[in-house]
Design a protein around this motif. Structure first.
Motif, mmCIF file in Angstrom:
data_model
loop_
_atom_site.group_PDB
_atom_site.id
_atom_site.type_symbol
_atom_site.label_atom_id
_atom_site.label_comp_id
_atom_site.label_asym_id
_atom_site.label_seq_id
_atom_site.Cartn_x
_atom_site.Cartn_y
_atom_site.Cartn_z
ATOM 1 N N VAL A 1 -9.201 10.338 -10.997
ATOM 2 C CA VAL A 1 -7.741 10.364 -10.900
ATOM 3 C C VAL A 1 -7.130 9.955 -12.234
ATOM 4 O O VAL A 1 -7.549 8.985 -12.871
ATOM 5 C CB VAL A 1 -7.260 9.420 -9.776
ATOM 6 N N SER A 2 -6.132 10.701 -12.660
ATOM 7 C CA SER A 2 -5.453 10.431 -13.924
ATOM 8 C C SER A 2 -4.451 9.292 -13.767
ATOM 9 O O SER A 2 -4.172 8.831 -12.650
ATOM 10 C CB SER A 2 -4.715 11.686 -14.395
ATOM 11 N N THR A 3 -3.905 8.865 -14.900
ATOM 12 C CA THR A 3 -2.848 7.853 -14.854
ATOM 13 C C THR A 3 -1.636 8.378 -14.091
ATOM 14 O O THR A 3 -0.994 7.637 -13.347
ATOM 15 C CB THR A 3 -2.434 7.448 -16.280
ATOM 16 N N ARG A 4 -1.345 9.669 -14.249
ATOM 17 C CA ARG A 4 -0.249 10.272 -13.490
ATOM 18 C C ARG A 4 -0.506 10.169 -11.991
ATOM 19 O O ARG A 4 0.395 9.909 -11.205
ATOM 20 C CB ARG A 4 -0.058 11.741 -13.882
ATOM 21 N N GLY A 5 -1.763 10.359 -11.593
ATOM 22 C CA GLY A 5 -2.116 10.256 -10.180
ATOM 23 C C GLY A 5 -1.948 8.848 -9.650
ATOM 24 O O GLY A 5 -1.517 8.650 -8.502
ATOM 25 N N ALA A 6 -2.292 7.842 -10.452
ATOM 26 C CA ALA A 6 -2.120 6.454 -10.035
ATOM 27 C C ALA A 6 -0.639 6.109 -9.891
ATOM 28 O O ALA A 6 -0.218 5.444 -8.930
ATOM 29 C CB ALA A 6 -2.787 5.517 -11.046
ATOM 30 N N ILE A 7 0.169 6.580 -10.836
ATOM 31 C CA ILE A 7 1.614 6.356 -10.758
ATOM 32 C C ILE A 7 2.181 7.034 -9.517
ATOM 33 O O ILE A 7 3.039 6.476 -8.818
ATOM 34 C CB ILE A 7 2.308 6.890 -12.028
ATOM 35 N N ALA A 8 1.695 8.237 -9.224
ATOM 36 C CA ALA A 8 2.177 8.980 -8.056
ATOM 37 C C ALA A 8 1.917 8.205 -6.771
ATOM 38 O O ALA A 8 2.765 8.179 -5.864
ATOM 39 C CB ALA A 8 1.500 10.350 -7.997
ATOM 40 N N LEU A 9 0.758 7.570 -6.676
ATOM 41 C CA LEU A 9 0.434 6.807 -5.471
ATOM 42 C C LEU A 9 1.374 5.619 -5.307
ATOM 43 O O LEU A 9 1.855 5.338 -4.194
ATOM 44 C CB LEU A 9 -1.019 6.338 -5.526
ATOM 45 N N VAL A 10 1.671 4.924 -6.388
ATOM 46 C CA VAL A 10 2.587 3.774 -6.310
ATOM 47 C C VAL A 10 3.990 4.234 -5.925
ATOM 48 O O VAL A 10 4.662 3.606 -5.106
ATOM 49 C CB VAL A 10 2.606 3.014 -7.654
ATOM 50 N N ARG A 11 4.428 5.344 -6.494
ATOM 51 C CA ARG A 11 5.753 5.876 -6.131
ATOM 52 C C ARG A 11 5.800 6.237 -4.652
ATOM 53 O O ARG A 11 6.791 5.965 -3.961
ATOM 54 C CB ARG A 11 6.054 7.115 -6.977
ATOM 55 N N ALA A 12 4.749 6.856 -4.168
ATOM 56 C CA ALA A 12 4.731 7.308 -2.777
ATOM 57 C C ALA A 12 4.705 6.134 -1.804
ATOM 58 O O ALA A 12 5.396 6.162 -0.773
ATOM 59 C CB ALA A 12 3.531 8.217 -2.550
ATOM 60 N N ARG B 1 5.867 3.170 -2.167
ATOM 61 C CA ARG B 1 7.181 2.517 -2.113
ATOM 62 C C ARG B 1 8.056 3.175 -1.049
ATOM 63 O O ARG B 1 8.721 2.495 -0.254
ATOM 64 C CB ARG B 1 7.869 2.603 -3.481
ATOM 65 N N VAL B 2 8.057 4.498 -1.024
ATOM 66 C CA VAL B 2 8.850 5.224 -0.029
ATOM 67 C C VAL B 2 8.266 5.032 1.361
ATOM 68 O O VAL B 2 8.994 4.810 2.341
ATOM 69 C CB VAL B 2 8.904 6.718 -0.381
ATOM 70 N N PHE B 3 6.947 5.113 1.472
ATOM 71 C CA PHE B 3 6.273 4.999 2.763
ATOM 72 C C PHE B 3 6.572 3.653 3.414
ATOM 73 O O PHE B 3 6.815 3.582 4.628
ATOM 74 C CB PHE B 3 4.772 5.175 2.567
ATOM 75 N N ALA B 4 6.564 2.583 2.622
ATOM 76 C CA ALA B 4 6.855 1.256 3.158
ATOM 77 C C ALA B 4 8.300 1.158 3.627
ATOM 78 O O ALA B 4 8.597 0.628 4.707
ATOM 79 C CB ALA B 4 6.555 0.188 2.103
ATOM 80 N N ALA B 5 9.226 1.689 2.816
ATOM 81 C CA ALA B 5 10.643 1.637 3.191
ATOM 82 C C ALA B 5 10.911 2.458 4.449
ATOM 83 O O ALA B 5 11.770 2.094 5.258
ATOM 84 C CB ALA B 5 11.501 2.144 2.035
ATOM 85 N N ALA B 6 10.172 3.555 4.625
ATOM 86 C CA ALA B 6 10.349 4.387 5.808
ATOM 87 C C ALA B 6 9.937 3.655 7.082
ATOM 88 O O ALA B 6 10.311 4.065 8.183
ATOM 89 C CB ALA B 6 9.538 5.670 5.673
ATOM 90 N N TYR C 1 8.697 -4.266 1.072
ATOM 91 C CA TYR C 1 7.515 -4.601 0.290
ATOM 92 C C TYR C 1 6.388 -3.654 0.708
ATOM 93 O O TYR C 1 6.374 -3.093 1.802
ATOM 94 C CB TYR C 1 7.084 -6.061 0.504
ATOM 95 N N VAL C 2 5.433 -3.488 -0.193
ATOM 96 C CA VAL C 2 4.300 -2.580 0.022
ATOM 97 C C VAL C 2 3.060 -3.392 0.358
ATOM 98 O O VAL C 2 2.838 -4.480 -0.195
ATOM 99 C CB VAL C 2 4.054 -1.728 -1.243
ATOM 100 N N THR C 3 2.240 -2.879 1.270
ATOM 101 C CA THR C 3 0.984 -3.527 1.631
ATOM 102 C C THR C 3 -0.198 -2.641 1.247
ATOM 103 O O THR C 3 -0.026 -1.427 1.029
ATOM 104 C CB THR C 3 0.916 -3.797 3.146
ATOM 105 N N PRO C 4 -1.391 -3.193 1.185
ATOM 106 C CA PRO C 4 -2.579 -2.363 0.922
ATOM 107 C C PRO C 4 -2.786 -1.276 1.972
ATOM 108 O O PRO C 4 -3.340 -0.207 1.658
ATOM 109 C CB PRO C 4 -3.724 -3.383 0.946
ATOM 110 N N ASP C 5 -2.349 -1.513 3.195
ATOM 111 C CA ASP C 5 -2.480 -0.480 4.230
ATOM 112 C C ASP C 5 -1.638 0.743 3.910
ATOM 113 O O ASP C 5 -2.000 1.871 4.285
ATOM 114 C CB ASP C 5 -2.079 -1.045 5.593
ATOM 115 N N ASP C 6 -0.517 0.552 3.225
ATOM 116 C CA ASP C 6 0.292 1.697 2.792
ATOM 117 C C ASP C 6 -0.504 2.555 1.805
ATOM 118 O O ASP C 6 -0.451 3.790 1.854
ATOM 119 C CB ASP C 6 1.588 1.222 2.135
ATOM 120 N N VAL C 7 -1.213 1.890 0.923
ATOM 121 C CA VAL C 7 -2.051 2.603 -0.045
ATOM 122 C C VAL C 7 -3.126 3.404 0.673
ATOM 123 O O VAL C 7 -3.361 4.584 0.377
ATOM 124 C CB VAL C 7 -2.679 1.619 -1.052
ATOM 125 N N LYS C 8 -3.777 2.776 1.639
ATOM 126 C CA LYS C 8 -4.833 3.461 2.386
ATOM 127 C C LYS C 8 -4.295 4.656 3.176
ATOM 128 O O LYS C 8 -4.984 5.661 3.334
ATOM 129 C CB LYS C 8 -5.508 2.473 3.342
#
Length: 324
Positions: A249-260, A262-267, A272-279
């Motif tokens: 995964v590129s740096t762009r891909g890592a940034i994309a996951l963090v951006r996503a 953030r939205v997923f947690a707010a939805a 705040y974001v949790t590791p489960d959001d990442v998973k």
């Protein structure tokens, strides 16, 4: 300014309204609808790959109908030219001036239908606008405005006459998803209404384009703990060192996951974001970014299985004040 609990509650309610409205046209597909909305609110682009007739185009149309903005559809074909997407500069004899005529890419939601049927030169016309939300024609830059999202579809069957998307272009899609076939109950309802198969025509906008932009700006400040950042970084490095990948995964891909996330947690009403959001989002955000080794592909290994193994191996942080 950090997102407050009140902001998160409003975001959750609005996100649910958008999901329900789109769900009227795409029955039984709440999960993929939520992924599409997360992509839009993270200012990303979505790649839908699925068999024909599963509702890829209907999803894009339903999103466009739900947001009170502009929308356009580009049917990609082998003879499509880059100027057919971006627009052209033409000479007006009446005014003796050159005028730019905007192409279909100037819309809030752009449906790029069967993107893999166009030539690589035409596909590359989307690169700048997907990354920078603007295009350059005859040396002049033109902004496409906000919100802006490309929903591209490609058909995994009937590969004759198609051009595989290069890794550089795949990396510009925030997520890759599949609509899939409807379940039994949804299929019955779809067949019952077969006299009017296009349900998107009955949808009414539930939010303005300006409100979508406000949601995008608001969610940018959703809190991501340093422990979660380190977790994403560890997962990223694990994809690069995995023996079954030739390109991680590129740096762009890592940034994309963090951006996503953030939205997923707010939805879900959290500021705040949790590791489960990442998973929860790591597969749709990363599955199209991995390049497997030849040996792994030959043995039947998939990007999804590699990511699942990495998630199971890399320990998730335990955050105070959040369920991790």
């Amino acid at each position: 300014m950090p997102m407050t609990e009140e902001n998160a509650a409003w975001f959750e309610q609005t996100f649910a309204k958008l999901t329900d409205n789109i769900g009227q046209a795409l029955l039984g597909k709440t999960d993929v609808i939520r992924l599409a909305l997360v992509t839009m609110l993270a200012e990303g682009h979505l790649l839908l790959e699925d068999a024909p007739g599963t509702g890829k185009t209907a999803l894009a149309r339903a999103m466009a109908a739900t947001v009170q903005g502009t929308n356009s559809r580009i049917q990609f074909t082998p003879d499509l030219l880059p100027s057919d997407i971006t627009g052209v500069t033409m000479y007006d004899q009446g005014t003796s001036t050159w005028e730019f005529h905007k192409g279909p890419v100037f819309a809030s939601i752009v449906l790029a239908d069967e993107i893999n049927r166009a030539s690589p030169k035409t596909q590359s016309a989307l690169l700048e606008v997907m990354e920078e939300s603007r295009i350059t024609v005859d040396g002049v830059r033109h902004d496409v405005g906000r919100p802006f999202m490309v929903v591209a579809t490609q058909n995994p069957v009937e590969q004759a006459g198609t051009y595989k998307l290069p890794e550089a272009q795949l990396d510009r899609f925030l997520m890759k998803a599949s609509v899939g076939y409807p379940n039994r109950d949804a299929a019955r309802e779809i067949l019952s209404g077969s006299a009017r198969p296009d349900r998107t025509q009955d949808l009414s906008p539930v939010i303005s384009a300006e409100a979508v932009t406000q949601m995008i700006d608001l969610v940018r400040d959703n809190h991501v703990d340093p422990g979660v950042i380190d977790y994403v970084h560890s997962l990223t490095e694990a994809t690069r060192t995995d023996p079954e990948t030739s390109l991680g995964v590129s740096t762009r891909g890592a940034i994309a996951l963090v951006r996503a996330v953030r939205v997923f947690a707010a939805a879900q009403g959290r500021n705040y974001v949790t590791p489960d959001d990442v998973k929860a989002l790591i597969v749709p955000v990363w599955c199209h970014r991995l390049v497997l080794s030849a040996e792994a592909e030959f043995s039947g290994t998939t990007s999804e299985s590699v990511i699942a193994r990495i998630v199971a191996t890399v320990p998730a942080p335990q955050l105070r004040g959040a369920d991790a």
